[in-house]
Each structure stands twice: as structure tokens, then as C-alpha cells.
Design a protein around this motif. Structure first.
Motif, PDB file in Angstrom:
ATOM      1  N   ARG A  50      42.050  51.952  22.012  1.00  0.00           N
ATOM      2  CA  ARG A  50      42.352  51.495  23.375  1.00  0.00           C
ATOM      3  C   ARG A  50      41.124  51.685  24.263  1.00  0.00           C
ATOM      4  O   ARG A  50      40.485  52.743  24.247  1.00  0.00           O
ATOM      5  CB  ARG A  50      43.544  52.257  23.947  1.00  0.00           C
ATOM      6  N   LEU A  51      40.812  50.635  25.009  1.00  0.00           N
ATOM      7  CA  LEU A  51      39.593  50.620  25.830  1.00  0.00           C
ATOM      8  C   LEU A  51      39.963  50.333  27.294  1.00  0.00           C
ATOM      9  O   LEU A  51      40.821  49.494  27.560  1.00  0.00           O
ATOM     10  CB  LEU A  51      38.660  49.540  25.281  1.00  0.00           C
ATOM     11  N   THR A  52      39.324  51.046  28.212  1.00  0.00           N
ATOM     12  CA  THR A  52      39.452  50.713  29.637  1.00  0.00           C
ATOM     13  C   THR A  52      38.047  50.618  30.241  1.00  0.00           C
ATOM     14  O   THR A  52      37.053  50.931  29.570  1.00  0.00           O
ATOM     15  CB  THR A  52      40.292  51.753  30.412  1.00  0.00           C
ATOM     16  N   VAL A  53      37.986  50.205  31.486  1.00  0.00           N
ATOM     17  CA  VAL A  53      36.696  49.974  32.151  1.00  0.00           C
ATOM     18  C   VAL A  53      36.648  50.763  33.448  1.00  0.00           C
ATOM     19  O   VAL A  53      37.636  50.796  34.194  1.00  0.00           O
ATOM     20  CB  VAL A  53      36.532  48.481  32.539  1.00  0.00           C
ATOM     21  N   GLY A 125      36.387  46.390  40.055  1.00  0.00           N
ATOM     22  CA  GLY A 125      37.827  46.301  40.284  1.00  0.00           C
ATOM     23  C   GLY A 125      38.143  45.777  41.673  1.00  0.00           C
ATOM     24  O   GLY A 125      39.147  45.091  41.882  1.00  0.00           O
ATOM     25  N   HIS A 126      37.292  46.082  42.621  1.00  0.00           N
ATOM     26  CA  HIS A 126      37.551  45.754  44.034  1.00  0.00           C
ATOM     27  C   HIS A 126      37.681  44.246  44.255  1.00  0.00           C
ATOM     28  O   HIS A 126      38.630  43.781  44.890  1.00  0.00           O
ATOM     29  CB  HIS A 126      36.402  46.330  44.869  1.00  0.00           C
ATOM     30  N   GLY A 186      41.271  45.310  35.062  1.00  0.00           N
ATOM     31  CA  GLY A 186      41.922  45.860  33.878  1.00  0.00           C
ATOM     32  C   GLY A 186      42.936  44.956  33.231  1.00  0.00           C
ATOM     33  O   GLY A 186      43.715  45.398  32.378  1.00  0.00           O
ATOM     34  N   ASN A 187      42.953  43.666  33.579  1.00  0.00           N
ATOM     35  CA  ASN A 187      43.996  42.762  33.081  1.00  0.00           C
ATOM     36  C   ASN A 187      43.557  41.734  32.051  1.00  0.00           C
ATOM     37  O   ASN A 187      44.314  41.387  31.163  1.00  0.00           O
ATOM     38  CB  ASN A 187      44.587  41.977  34.257  1.00  0.00           C
ATOM     39  N   PHE A 188      42.351  41.202  32.200  1.00  0.00           N
ATOM     40  CA  PHE A 188      41.966  40.034  31.398  1.00  0.00           C
ATOM     41  C   PHE A 188      40.763  40.276  30.502  1.00  0.00           C
ATOM     42  O   PHE A 188      40.575  39.561  29.525  1.00  0.00           O
ATOM     43  CB  PHE A 188      41.650  38.852  32.331  1.00  0.00           C
ATOM     44  N   GLY A 189      39.942  41.239  30.856  1.00  0.00           N
ATOM     45  CA  GLY A 189      38.732  41.491  30.094  1.00  0.00           C
ATOM     46  C   GLY A 189      37.807  42.373  30.902  1.00  0.00           C
ATOM     47  O   GLY A 189      38.199  42.892  31.949  1.00  0.00           O
ATOM     48  N   PHE A 501      43.651  44.335  26.893  1.00  0.00           N
ATOM     49  CA  PHE A 501      43.340  45.013  28.162  1.00  0.00           C
ATOM     50  C   PHE A 501      44.666  45.285  28.888  1.00  0.00           C
ATOM     51  O   PHE A 501      45.356  44.343  29.282  1.00  0.00           O
ATOM     52  CB  PHE A 501      42.429  44.135  29.025  1.00  0.00           C
ATOM     53  N   HIS A 502      45.016  46.533  28.989  1.00  0.00           N
ATOM     54  CA  HIS A 502      46.286  46.828  29.664  1.00  0.00           C
ATOM     55  C   HIS A 502      46.266  48.219  30.291  1.00  0.00           C
ATOM     56  O   HIS A 502      45.471  49.080  29.922  1.00  0.00           O
ATOM     57  CB  HIS A 502      47.455  46.714  28.682  1.00  0.00           C
ATOM     58  N   HIS A 503      47.154  48.394  31.241  1.00  0.00           N
ATOM     59  CA  HIS A 503      47.428  49.711  31.821  1.00  0.00           C
ATOM     60  C   HIS A 503      48.888  49.687  32.219  1.00  0.00           C
ATOM     61  O   HIS A 503      49.586  48.695  31.969  1.00  0.00           O
ATOM     62  CB  HIS A 503      46.471  50.026  32.975  1.00  0.00           C
ATOM     63  N   ARG A 504      49.371  50.722  32.868  1.00  0.00           N
ATOM     64  CA  ARG A 504      50.816  50.746  33.022  1.00  0.00           C
ATOM     65  C   ARG A 504      51.374  49.803  34.074  1.00  0.00           C
ATOM     66  O   ARG A 504      52.586  49.714  34.267  1.00  0.00           O
ATOM     67  CB  ARG A 504      51.337  52.173  33.198  1.00  0.00           C
ATOM     68  N   GLN A 505      50.493  49.090  34.775  1.00  0.00           N
ATOM     69  CA  GLN A 505      50.997  48.035  35.663  1.00  0.00           C
ATOM     70  C   GLN A 505      50.176  46.772  35.475  1.00  0.00           C
ATOM     71  O   GLN A 505      49.871  46.070  36.430  1.00  0.00           O
ATOM     72  CB  GLN A 505      50.923  48.486  37.114  1.00  0.00           C
TER      73      GLN A 505
END
Ligand SMILES: Cc1cc2nc3c(=O)[nH]c(=O)nc-3n(C[C@H](O)[C@H](O)[C@H](O)COP(=O)(O)OP(=O)(O)OC[C@H]3O[C@@H](n4cnc5c(N)ncnc54)[C@H](O)[C@@H]3O)c2cc1C
Length: 510
Positions: A50-53, A125-126, A186-189, A501-505
Motif C-alpha cells: 500500500r502506497l500513499t503520497v 493535495g491542496h 490521494g484518489n487517482f494517482g 490509490f485509496h484512503h478511508r474517504q
């Protein structure tokens, strides 16, 4: 460059600004170019990690750092801001922070993008979340100037690749551009860079591609002592702010040059603040400011005093009790950098948001008052901040960008900051109770209606997807995206079919 738990810098690389969120990834990848991002993402897909940015780590929730995350892509070194002749637009890499962006655009070309207040928020993210800031009423949101985005995506076969998507009507990737005009990070890439050019701008000179901020602004900071305010006076002040912003939300309104923040702190702070910026280059700027402050004072017998207490993200500014005229960049730097939490490695916080279309019904403002005067906490850094909206932000069709709250007159940011982890529950509970009580008539959340208009995805709130807190029947994604969610789902299915690419929302695929 991979930073792993044995490296001395690991501890510095696995925390967000909010120290409630500290991660334990196997590695943090400090990347310098798009090819490296493709490589890191490919590796994570291949090894099913699992990867986040992270771009600046200002996220209000645990979307970057939580125990499931094994690889974090750190964009901080990709922070260039430059004119890109190939795209004929101004490029801003994801790791570039607001103050660097403002400085680079303004000093070279006298232009800016109407993005966030806080100097250390990064573009990554902003921008994807819509990007609101002090110039909103004259120049709209930052995404209203977004021309293109480069994103590292993963296709259905698990292959990572970089894609560029523009707002050009004939661009086959346009839906990916649109998804980054308010869909949220954090949604598409992995977004590596954005390009900006205001719609309608012509030529190839960066000096004419983006808005020019006023070269001078008037800044005023005043306060009301809590000890001088009754509940009626408090209510009047809040309603004056609301009615002014409702009446002056039109894009052609001459008062669009006023940007004002009402900082309703918990009573333990001792003060409520009112900070106002007016474009000093318009005729009668002083009169516009004085008239605004007189409007705020309408029916409020308490007199205003210098702002002497630290509040929310603002340091004391007693010297601004008399408005001062300052060069725009200096004023922007001053307001955006007085923010004490940004340099506080012990900072813990909780946030919630509300978009407001109308003035407060009695029960809502009474509930806000009750919780700001509650003895359940004594936290001078807890409160509700009202910040402006409308103006140029309101002329854009709600479906033209993914962020839909174009009818809002202002927004509310509920915030509490503290230091001791043992106090987490106390402050979080205070905010949950306050929010639930304020929106008791609509299931505990500000559903879209004539008064409230949902929530801001850049101020994410995990409670919105928890039925214990959101009893409205209006799902979290409607609060953030209203009618735009269906299109975001389509974009998600196309560009991230594996939901890598996912997180809890995050936006789902179903
Ligand atoms: C002190 C403070 C002041 C703020 N002021 C403002 C303001 O004035 N206006 C406003 O609109 N908002 C403001 N915010 C909210 C801010 O816009 C959001 O926190 C935003 O998500 C920050 O983006 P970031 O890239 O800097 O943060 P991060 O915390 O790094 O990322 C936030 C989210 O976006 C994702 N993300 C980050 N980078 C990328 C990338 N390159 N590609 C894909 N996904 C990515 C992350 O995974 C995470 O889900 C403020 C927040 C704080 C804490």
C-alpha cells in the motif's frame, strides 16, 4: 532515495503536521522526477504494497500515515515553479509550498494563483482539493486557473505510467484534469505537477497568464473581549458576518475586494478576532474597510480592542488595530507565517467544516455559542473560524470543476489544537458534540440546503462517513462533492480501476 527505519531522518519523514498521525512505513521515497515516481509506484504495485503520497503533510486526517501504509512517496523535493514553453503555462510541482509559489510568481512576473493562506501548505493535495485562499472573492479558487495536471496512474494490468491531462475540450484525458479540480488528493494517482493559465489568457508571456494581485493591501486586526459580549452580542456579530457575506457574494459586487476572517474562539481564549484585508489600490479602500467594520459593529455595543491573544492560526497583532497599508507579498507572508502550530512539533488537532449559503437559524448559532462557552474544555486554541467565499468563486458552474459549493457565501472551519495526547478525547469530543448539536436538525452534519451546503474536501473529516456521527442520510461524498460524485466515480474507474490509490474517504470504484 529510500528512507527506511534505520536512517536517522526516518522519524522526520513519517509524520504529518498533526502529530496524531505518525506512520510506520517500510520506506519513504524522496523523489526528484516523474520517472522516479513511476518506478516507485510500479514497485509498490508489483509487490502489493500500500502506497500513499505526502506533499506537505498538512492533511487533517490519517490519509497518509496509518499502519497499513508500507510505502510513502515524498514529493517535497519536487518543488519547482517555472514557465513551461512546451505547455505555454506556468508549471508548479507538487512539493512547492504556497510562499515559494507566491514569491516566484510575483517577483518574476507580478502574478499569482489564488491559493491558500498558510505558507507551508504544498500544491500536491491542496490544488486537487479545490484550493481556497484570501484572493477567492476577486480571483476564485486556484482550480479555476488550472490548465493541466501530470499524474502517475496505474492501469487495469497493474502498469504504472505518467499521464498529462488538460482542460482542452478535445483532450481525451480531460476527465482526469476535471477530477483534479476538487476531487481531492490521494484518489487517482500521484500528481507530479500542475500547470496554470487563466481561461481566456492569450499569448506566451507568463505576466499575462495569471491574475495580478493588488500591489498593496490594507490589513486590520481587531478583537472583542469575551468579557464584554453577551450571548445577544455574540449572535449579532456572527449574524453580521453572515448577512454581509450573503449580501455581498456577487462577483460584480464592489465589496469583493474585502477578505475578512471572524475568529470565534472558545471563551477561554478571552477574545474573538476580526482580521480584514482590503485591496488598497481601489478608490476609497479606507472607506470600504471602515464601512465593513461599522457593519460588523451594527447592534454590537461592545467596543473593539487590539488583537492581543494568539488565536487559531494567528499570532497577536495589536499593532494592526489601526489598519496598515502593506505591499501585497509582504502582507501575504506576514499573515501566512504568523501561524504558530506550523513550527510546533507537538501540535495535535481536530477539524470540521461547513459551507454556508445563508444566515444562521437561532438553533445553530445558539449551539455554537453554547459550545464556545462550554466548561467541558478550557482551550484558547479551540473555536470556529468564518472565512470568506463567493465573489469570483460563485460565477463558475458547479459542474465545471469537481468542487461544487459555488453558492456558498462563507465557510466555517471548526478547529481545536492542543499538545498533550492524553487530552485527545476531551478536545475531539468537544468538537463532535458542538458539531452534532449545531446540525441536530439535519442528522448532525451541514447537509446541502438553503443555509448550509456541505463540507470542504480539503478539510477532510472522517466522522462524515461514520453513521454514529452522520445520521443525515446524506453520504460523506455528497457533502463534499454534491452532484459531481457520479463523474468522479467514472474518472476513478477509468484512471484507477484497481483502486490502488485509496484512503478511508477516497472515491470508490463502485
Ligand atoms: C495550518 C493549515 C492551514 C491550511 N490553510 C488552508 C487554506 O488556506 N486553504 C485551503 O484550501 N486549505 C488549507 N488547508 C488545508 C489544505 O489545503 C489541505 O490539508 C491539503 O490537502 C494540503 O495539501 P498538501 O499536499 O499540502 O498536504 P498533504 O497533507 O501532503 O496531502 C493531503 C492529501 O493529499 C494527498 N496528496 C498529497 N500530495 C499528493 C500528490 N502529489 N499526489 C496525489 N495525492 C497527494 C495525500 O495523500 C493526502 O491524502 C490548511 C491546512 C493546515 C493544516
Amino acid at each position: 532515495m529510500a528512507v527506511t527505519p534505520n536512517d536517522p531522518q526516518y522519524a522526520d519523514c513519517v509524520r504529518g503536521l498533526n502529530t496524531r498521525y505518525i506512520g510506520t512505513p517500510e520506506s519513504v521515497r524522496i523523489v526528484n522526477c516523474t520517472d522516479q515516481v513511476v518506478q516507485v509506484v510500479q514497485e509498490a504495485v508489483t509487490y502489493k504494497k500500500r502506497l500513499t503520497v505526502i506533499s506537505s503533510g498538512h492533511c487533517y486526517e490519517d490519509f497518509i500515515f496509518n499502519p497499513d501504509v508500507k510505502v510513502v512517496v515524498d514529493m517535497t523535493m519536487m518543488n519547482n515553479v517555472y514557465y513551461d514553453p512546451a505547455m505555454n503555462a506556468v508549471a508548479i510541482e507538487s512539493g512547492a509550498t504556497m510562499l515559494e509559489i507566491y514569491k516566484t510568481l510575483y517577483k518574476q512576473w507580478g502574478v499569482t494563483v489564488p491559493a491558500g493562506f498558510c505558507y507551508s501548505v504544498a500544491a500536491g493535495g491542496h490544488v486537487a482539493g479545490g484550493g481556497w485562499g484570501p484572493l477567492v472573492r476577486v480571483n476564485g479558487l486556484v482550480v479555476d486557473h488550472l490548465y493541466a495536471v501530470e499524474v502517475v496512474v496505474v492501469d487495469a494490468n497493474g502498469t504504472a505510467r505518467a499521464v498529462v491531462a488538460t482542460r482542452e475540450a478535445n483532450d481525451p484525458n480531460r476527465d482526469l484534469w476535471w477530477a483534479h479540480t476538487g476531487g481531492g488528493g490521494g484518489n487517482f494517482g500521484v500528481i507530479t505537477r500542475y500547470w496554470f493559465k487563466t481561461p481566456g489568457a492569450t499569448g506566451s508571456d507568463p505576466r499575462t497568464m495569471l491574475p495580478r494581485p493588488p500591489h498593496d493591501v490594507l490589513i486590520s486586526a481587531i478583537a472583542y473581549n469575551w468579557s464584554s459580549l453577551t450571548q445577544d452580542q455574540f449572535t449579532r456579530l456572527a449574524r453580521n458576518y453572515a448577512s454581509w457575506h450573503v449580501a455581498n457574494r456577487g462577483a460584480d459586487n464592489p465589496n469583493r475586494v474585502v477578505t475578512s476572517y471572524l475568529l470565534l474562539n472558545h471563551q477561554s481564549n478571552g477574545q474573538i478576532g476580526l482580521i480584514t484585508q482590503v485591496d488598497a489600490t481601489v478608490p476609497n479602500a479606507h472607506t470600504i474597510l471602515d464601512t465593513y467594520i461599522a457593519y460588523m459593529q451594527n447592534g454590537v455595543t461592545a467596543t473593539h480592542v487590539p488583537l492581543t491573544n494568539r488565536m487559531a492560526e494567528i499570532s497577536p497583532m495589536p499593532e494592526l488595530v489601526q489598519a496598515r497599508q502593506l505591499p501585497w507579498l509582504e502582507a501575504t507572508r506576514m499573515l501566512g507565517t504568523t501561524n504558530p502550530p506550523l513550527n510546533d512539533p507537538t501540535y495535535r488537532a481536530e477539524y470540521k467544516s461547513t459551507f454556508m449559503r445563508g444566515n444562521f437559524p437561532d438553533n445553530q448559532i445558539a449551539a455554537v455559542y453554547r459550545h464556545l462557552t462550554s466548561t467541558a474544555i478550557s482551550n484558547p486554541l479551540a473555536g470556529v473560524q468564518f472565512t470568506p467565499y463567493g465573489g469570483q468563486a460563485s460565477v463558475v458552474d458547479p459542474a465545471a470543476t469537481a468542487i461544487p459549493h459555488r453558492g456558498a457565501a462563507f465557510k466555517m472551519l471548526w478547529s481545536a489544537q492542543w499538545i498533550d495526547p492524553a487530552e485527545d478525547t476531551k478536545h475531539i469530543d468537544w468538537m463532535r458534540r458542538g458539531y452534532a448539536d449545531t446540525y441536530a436538525d439535519t442528522g448532525g452534519v451541514p447537509v446541502p440546503n438553503d443555509v448550509t451546503d456541505g463540507c470542504y474536501v480539503n478539510y477532510p473529516d472522517g466522522d462524515l462517513s461514520d453513521p454514529n456521527f452522520n445520521k443525515s442520510g446524506t453520504p460523506w461524498y455528497t457533502l463534499y462533492y454534491k452532484g459531481n460524485y457520479a463523474r468522479l466515480l467514472q474518472a476513478k474507474r477509468r484512471w484507477d480501476p484497481l483502486n490502488f490509490f485509496h484512503h478511508r474517504q477516497s472515491i470508490g470504484t463502485t
